[in-house]
Design an enzyme around this catalytic site. Structure first.
Site, PDB file in Angstrom:
ATOM      1  N   GLN A   1      23.128  78.161  10.953  1.00 53.46           N
ATOM      2  CA  GLN A   1      23.119  78.559  12.361  1.00 53.46           C
ATOM      3  C   GLN A   1      22.309  79.828  12.588  1.00 53.46           C
ATOM      4  OE1 GLN A   1      26.800  78.408  14.478  1.00 53.46           O
ATOM      5  NE2 GLN A   1      27.490  76.641  13.327  1.00 53.46           N
ATOM      6  N   CYS A   2      22.079  80.571  11.515  1.00 52.85           N
ATOM      7  CA  CYS A   2      21.210  81.724  11.666  1.00 52.85           C
ATOM      8  C   CYS A   2      19.806  81.255  11.298  1.00 52.85           C
ATOM      9  CB  CYS A   2      21.601  82.843  10.709  1.00 52.85           C
ATOM     10  SG  CYS A   2      23.329  83.218  10.790  1.00 52.85           S
ATOM     11  N   THR A   3      18.836  82.021  11.740  1.00 49.99           N
ATOM     12  CA  THR A   3      17.477  81.676  11.381  1.00 49.99           C
ATOM     13  C   THR A   3      17.276  82.047   9.924  1.00 49.99           C
ATOM     14  OG1 THR A   3      16.927  82.366  13.593  1.00 49.99           O
ATOM     15  CG2 THR A   3      15.103  81.927  12.113  1.00 49.99           C
TER      16      THR A   3
END
Lengths: 694, 203
Positions: free
Chosen positions: A553-555
Site C-alpha cells: 500500500q505504500c509506494t
C-alpha cells in the site's frame, strides 16, 4: 532699456533608489517613531548640458554624518521630517514647516554666519511618509527662499560671459576658480569675482568682500549655477541676493552677478555659456520676524502638492524574487531559445492530484519553469516516512499536528515559503474510485467531493495525475477528457516508471476510431488520437488495494525514480505548451529509434506520448499508442455517459464493479475472446483428429 | 590567466590607472570601498532621456485624498515655462566590480527616474541606442540581467560576464593599454556610458 522682473528657474528633486533604501533602513533601525527633524544633504552641480532642468540630487549618501558632495558638486543642507502616519503627512502645517527652515536661513544671514559659510544659504526641506508594508513613499520637497519686500529686477538683459570676457580672460577665470576651490574641502557654491583695473581676475570668499569694495576694483557676486537657461539664473541665487541685500542695500543699488556654469568635455572646462546679470537690489527689512518665505516644489502635474512613488518592484523582496525568477528564465530565451514562449508556461494553472513524492517534485519543477498557480489535492497527512522522499515536507510536519499535517496544505505552504510569488493552494479532498462502493450515508459527501474536483479541474489548465492507485486516476481522467484539459500522468513501479500525456480529443461527437479509408502515418499519431492511461487496459479499474499486503500500500520504488519521473512529466508538459500544435502535437511511435533522428518541430524538440523508463537498465522507451474505442475512461461511450448522466452515472461506476466493462463492450469483448479461443481449440482438435484419421 | 581574463591584482592596477585618468580629465569615476574592504569603481550621471512610455504614475496623494496644500503666497519670481516640465531625466549609476569566478570585471548599473523608481528592464532596453540594439541581436557579448549587487546587496542590472573574456581576447594587449578602458569603451556606450577619447592617451 526697461527693467524687468528677475525670474529664477526652480529646482527639481532627483532621487535614487539608494536614498529610499537608506530612509527605510533608518526608519526601521534608527528613527522608529521619532518624528523630529533629521539632517540630510542634497547636492547640485553647474555642469549640465543645455536642456537639462535645474536639479537637486539626493542619494544614499544624503544621510552621511560627514557628508561630502560628489566631485565638483555643491552641498545643500537638508531637513527631513518623516511622519509616522499618512494623516500626519497630510495635515501637518506646511507653512510652519517652511518657516522653520526659512528661519534657519534668516538667522544665518542676520547673524553673519552665512558670510563665512555661504553654503548655509542653500537649504532644502523634505517631508516624507514611508509606507514600508507596501513600499509606497509619499514625499514633498521645498527649497525655501527668502523674498525681498519688492522683487529683484534686472537692469539689462542677461549677458553671456563670452560677450563680456575675452577667451584669455575666461581661461584665467577658470584657473582662478580652480585655485579658489582647491583651498576648500568641498566645492563652494558662493563666491566673489574681483576684476582689477590691471585686468587681474581673482575669486575669493564672500567674507573677504570688504577688502575689495570701494577700491579700484570691480566686484561680481558669483555663484555656481545649476540652471542651463540663457535668460535666467537658477534657484540658489535667491537667498544669495537676500544676503547681499541685507548687508549692502541700499549702499549698493545694483550688483553684477556671475551665474557660473562650468561644463567639462574631454577634460576641458567650458564656462562661455555662463551669464552675467545686473540686478537691482531690494530691501530685506521686514516687520515680521521673517521675510516672506516660498519654495514648495510642484508635483508632476505642476501643482503645489506632494508626490508618491511605488518602489515595490525594486524593494519588496517578494517582487524581487519574482522578477529574478523571470529574468533567469528570460536568460534562457535570450541565449538559447529565442522562440520560447515563457508567458505561455507562466500562465498555465496546474492542478496536482496527489501531494506525495511525485506531487512534491512536480511542484518544485513547475516553480523552476515559472509556473505561478499550483494547487495540490490530497486526502492524506504527512507521516514519519514521508519527509525523506517527499521533497516539500520536513519532520515538523509529522509532529506539529497529531497524526501529521494535511499533505496538500503542508505542500502548498512549503511552496509559498520557497517562492512567495506562487499562488499555491492545498485542498484536502478524497477522490471517489470505481469499484469502491459508496455507502448509503456517504453519497452526499461523495457528490460534494466530485463537484469540488470538477470545479478544480475547470479552474486549471493542466492536471497531473500523481496518485498512488490506478483506480483513483479514473475519475479525473474522465473529467479531464470531457473538459479537454491537458492531463499528464506519472506512475511508479519498483524500478520502472511511466510518464504520459493523455490525448485531447478534438470533438466528442466524432468517432474515436480512425477515419476509414484515411491513409495513416504509422510512425506518427496526432495528439487528438492518442490514448489515455486506461486505453491499454482490457480490464476496468477496480479495487486494487483490497488484497494488498501492508507494504504494497505504500509506494515501494527506488527513491530516485520519483525525481526522474516528476521531472520528465513537467518537461513533457512544457514541451506540449511550446509546440505550435499544443495538445495536438503528434507523437512519434519511435519504432527503430527514429525519434533520435527526427527533426525538431518545436523549440524544445519532440513531444512524445509516453516515456517508459527502466531503471535497472537505465533505459527509456518512447512508445505512442492510439486511443482505444472501448477505453473505460476516455472512450466516447464513457464520456457521453458522464456528460449526460452526471453524478448518477458516476455513482453507478463506483458501486457496480462490472458496470464500466459492460458499458464499453469490454465484457462482450472478453466473451468473444473466450469464444474465439474455444473455437480455435475445437478447430485444432478437429483438424488433428482429421489429420490422424487420414 | 586564460585569454581575455585578468587577475584581481591586475584589475586593481587598471582601476587605479583609470581613476588617475578620470581625475586628470575631470571625469566622475570614483573608487569605492565596502565596509568589508571590497573595492569597486563608481560613476553616476544624470542625463535627459525620453522614456518610450509615459512614466506610469500611481495616483498621487492629492488625487484621491484631501491634502492640506500650503498656503503659499504667490511667487512671481519663478520661471514659468521651465524645461523641467518637458524633460525627463534618468540617473545612471555604474559600478565596475571584479568577478573572481569569471576572472573579468563586471559592469553593474541602475537607472532611476527622478522619483527614485528603477527603470524596468524593458525601459532599459528601450533607451539602448538603436544601432546598438541591432548589434546586440547579432553579437552575444551582452545580456542584461538583474542581480543582487555582490557588495551592496541591492538589485542592480548587470551586463552578464559570460562573454567578456571572449570579447577581450580579441583586443590586443599592447603596452600602455588598459584592460578596463578597452573593455568599457567597447561595452559602455550601449548603456549610455561614454568614455572620452582622452582615456586612450598615454599618460
Amino acid at each position: 532699456m526697461a527693467e524687468f522682473q528677475l525670474q529664477f528657474a526652480p529646482l527639481s528633486s532627483i532621487l535614487d533608489g539608494g536614498f529610499w533604501h537608506k530612509l527605510s533602513n533608518n526608519k526601521l533601525n534608527v528613527y522608529g517613531l521619532d518624528e523630529s527633524p533629521k539632517t540630510i544633504h542634497g547636492f547640485y552641480c553647474n555642469g549640465d548640458p543645455p536642456g537639462m532642468p535645474c536639479r537637486m540630487n539626493l542619494e544614499y549618501i544624503a544621510f552621511d554624518v560627514d557628508f561630502k558632495p560628489p566631485l565638483r558638486c555643491f552641498d545643500c543642507h537638508g531637513t527631513l521630517i518623516n511622519t509616522n502616519t499618512i494623516d500626519k503627512f497630510k495635515d501637518c502645517d506646511k507653512k510652519e514647516l517652511l518657516a522653520m527652515v526659512g528661519k534657519k536661513i534668516w538667522q544665518s544671514i542676520t547673524s553673519g554666519e552665512a558670510l563665512s559659510k555661504p553654503d548655509l544659504l542653500s537649504q532644502l526641506l523634505l517631508l516624507t511618509y514611508a509606507d514600508l508594508k507596501k513600499y509606497h513613499y509619499y514625499y514633498w520637497f521645498a527649497f525655501p527662499c527668502l523674498c525681498p519686500s519688492e522683487d529683484f529686477r534686472l537692469v539689462r538683459s542677461p549677458q553671456k560671459l563670452h560677450e563680456r570676457l575675452t577667451s584669455s580672460q575666461m581661461e584665467r577665470l577658470i584657473t582662478a576658480y580652480d585655485e579658489f576651490q582647491s583651498h576648500h574641502s568641498n566645492h563652494q557654491g558662493y563666491f566673489i569675482v574681483v576684476e582689477t583695473l590691471d585686468d587681474v581676475l581673482k575669486i575669493d570668499s564672500v567674507q573677504n568682500i570688504s577688502e575689495y569694495l570701494n577700491k579700484n576694483t570691480k566686484v561680481l557676486f558669483g555663484f555656481s549655477d545649476p540652471c542651463t537657461l540663457e535668460g535666467n539664473p537658477g534657484w540658489p541665487l535667491r537667498n544669495y541676493l537676500a544676503l547681499i541685500s541685507y548687508y549692502w542695500y541700499p549702499s549698493l543699488q545694483e550688483v553684477e552677478v556671475l551665474c557660473f556654469r562650468c561644463r567639462i568635455k574631454d577634460g576641458n572646462c567650458d564656462i562661455s555659456h555662463s551669464i552675467v546679470l545686473t540686478v537691482k537690489l531690494s530691501s530685506m527689512t521686514t516687520e515680521a520676524d521673517l521675510p516672506k518665505c516660498v519654495g514648495w516644489e510642484k508635483n508632476e502635474r505642476q501643482k503645489l502638492g506632494p508626490r508618491m512613488v511605488n518602489l515595490s518592484a525594486s524593494m519588496d523582496p517578494v517582487k524581487l524574487s519574482e522578477s529574478a525568477v523571470d529574468l533567469n528564465l528570460k536568460l534562457m530565451r535570450w541565449r538559447l531559445l529565442p522562440d520560447l514562449d515563457l508567458e505561455r508556461i507562466t500562465r498555465t494553472r496546474c492542478l496536482l492530484l496527489g501531494a506525495g513524492t511525485l506531487g512534491c517534485n512536480v511542484a518544485r519543477c513547475l516553480l523552476g519553469w515559472g509556473v505561478r498557480t499550483i494547487t495540490f489535492v490530497d486526502n492524506g497527512s504527512v507521516s514519519y516516512s514521508n519527509p525523506v522522499r517527499q521533497s516539500l515536507f520536513v519532520f515538523e510536519d509529522c509532529t506539529k499536528v497529531p497524526g501529521g499535517r494535511s499533505k496538500a496544505e503542508a505542500a502548498a505552504e512549503a511552496l509559498t515559503k520557497i517562492f512567495p510569488g506562487v499562488k499555491a493552494r492545498g485542498v484536502n479532498l478524497s477522490i471517489a474510485m470505481p469499484g469502491h462502493s459508496v455507502p448509503e450515508g456517504s453519497v452526499e459527501q461523495t457528490k460534494k467531493d466530485v463537484q469540488q474536483l470538477e470545479e478544480l479541474i475547470d479552474s486549471h489548465d493542466a492536471m497531473f495525475l500523481l496518485l498512488d492507485t490506478r483506480e483513483s486516476r479514473w475519475l479525473p481522467t474522465v473529467i479531464g477528457a470531457a473538459r479537454k484539459k491537458i492531463v499528464m500522468c506519472a506512475a511508479l513501479g519498483f524500478d520502472t516508471f511511466l510518464v504520459m500525456r493523455h490525448g485531447v480529443k478534438k470533438d466528442m461527437e466524432t468517432d474515436d476510431s480512425p477515419v476509414k479509408g484515411q491513409m495513416l502515418d504509422y510512425r506518427c499519431i496526432p495528439g487528438s488520437q492518442l490514448g489515455c492511461y486506461f486505453c491499454n487496459d482490457v480490464v476496468a479499474p477496480g479495487d486494487s488495494t483490497r488484497d494488498r499486503t501492508l507494504d504494497q500500500q505504500c509506494t515501494v520504488s527506488r527513491p530516485g525514480m520519483s525525481y526522474i519521473a516528476s521531472a520528465q512529466a513537467v518537461e513533457l508538459l512544457v514541451s506540449i505548451l511550446q509546440h505550435p500544435a499544443g495538445t495536438d502535437a503528434p507523437a512519434d511511435i519511435s519504432v527503430g529509434e527514429e525519434h533520435l533522428k527526427a527533426d525538431h518541430c518545436s523549440p524544445l524538440g519532440l513531444v512524445p506520448h509516453q516515456i517508459r523508463g527502466f531503471l535497472s537498465r537505465f533505459h527509456q522507451l518512447l512508445p505512442a499508442s492510439r486511443a482505444f474505442d472501448k477505453c473505460t475512461a476516455c472512450s466516447r461511450t464513457v464520456i457521453k455517459g458522464y456528460l449526460e448522466g452526471g453524478f448518477g452515472f458516476l455513482l453507478q461506476v463506483f458501486n457496480e464493479p462490472t458496470y464500466l466493462e459492460d458499458l464499453t463492450g469490454l465484457t462482450q469483448m472478453h466473451q468473444d475472446t473466450i469464444d474465439a479461443e474455444v473455437w480455435d481449440i475445437d478447430e485444432d482438435e478437429e483438424f488433428s483428429s482429421m489429420d490422424t484419421s487420414s | 590567466m586564460a585569454a581575455g581574463s585578468i587577475s584581481e591584482k591586475k584589475f586593481a592596477e587598471c582601476a587605479i590607472h583609470l581613476l588617475e585618468k578620470s581625475a586628470h580629465q575631470k571625469d566622475h569615476w570614483t573608487g569605492e570601498k565596502s565596509s568589508s574592504g571590497e573595492v569597486y569603481l563608481q560613476k553616476r550621471c544624470t542625463i535627459p532621456c525620453q522614456l518610450p512610455m509615459p512614466t506610469t504614475r500611481e495616483r498621487t496623494l492629492s488625487d484621491s485624498q484631501n491634502i492640506k496644500e500650503p498656503v503659499e503666497d504667490l511667487d512671481e519670481a519663478v520661471v514659468q515655462d521651465n524645461v523641467s516640465t518637458s524633460t525627463s531625466m534618468v540617473t545612471f549609476v555604474y559600478h565596475v566590480v571584479y568577478n573572481a569566478s569569471y576572472a573579468v570585471p563586471v559592469l553593474y548599473f541602475n537607472a532611476y527616474k527622478p522619483d527614485g523608481q528603477l527603470l524596468s528592464l524593458e525601459e532599459v532596453w528601450a533607451i539602448v541606442p538603436q544601432h546598438y540594439q541591432d548589434r546586440l541581436r547579432e553579437e552575444r557579448w551582452t545580456f542584461i540581467t538583474q542581480q543582487e549587487h555582490p557588495i551592496l546587496g541591492r538589485p542592480f542590472y548587470q551586463l552578464h560576464p559570460c562573454h567578456t573574456s571572449t570579447l577581450m581576447s580579441q583586443i590586443p594587449d599592447t603596452p600602455g593599454s588598459n584592460y578596463l578602458i578597452s573593455w568599457m569603451s567597447a561595452v559602455g556606450p550601449v548603456l549610455r556610458l561614454e568614455m572620452s577619447m582622452r582615456y586612450g592617451e598615454i599618460i
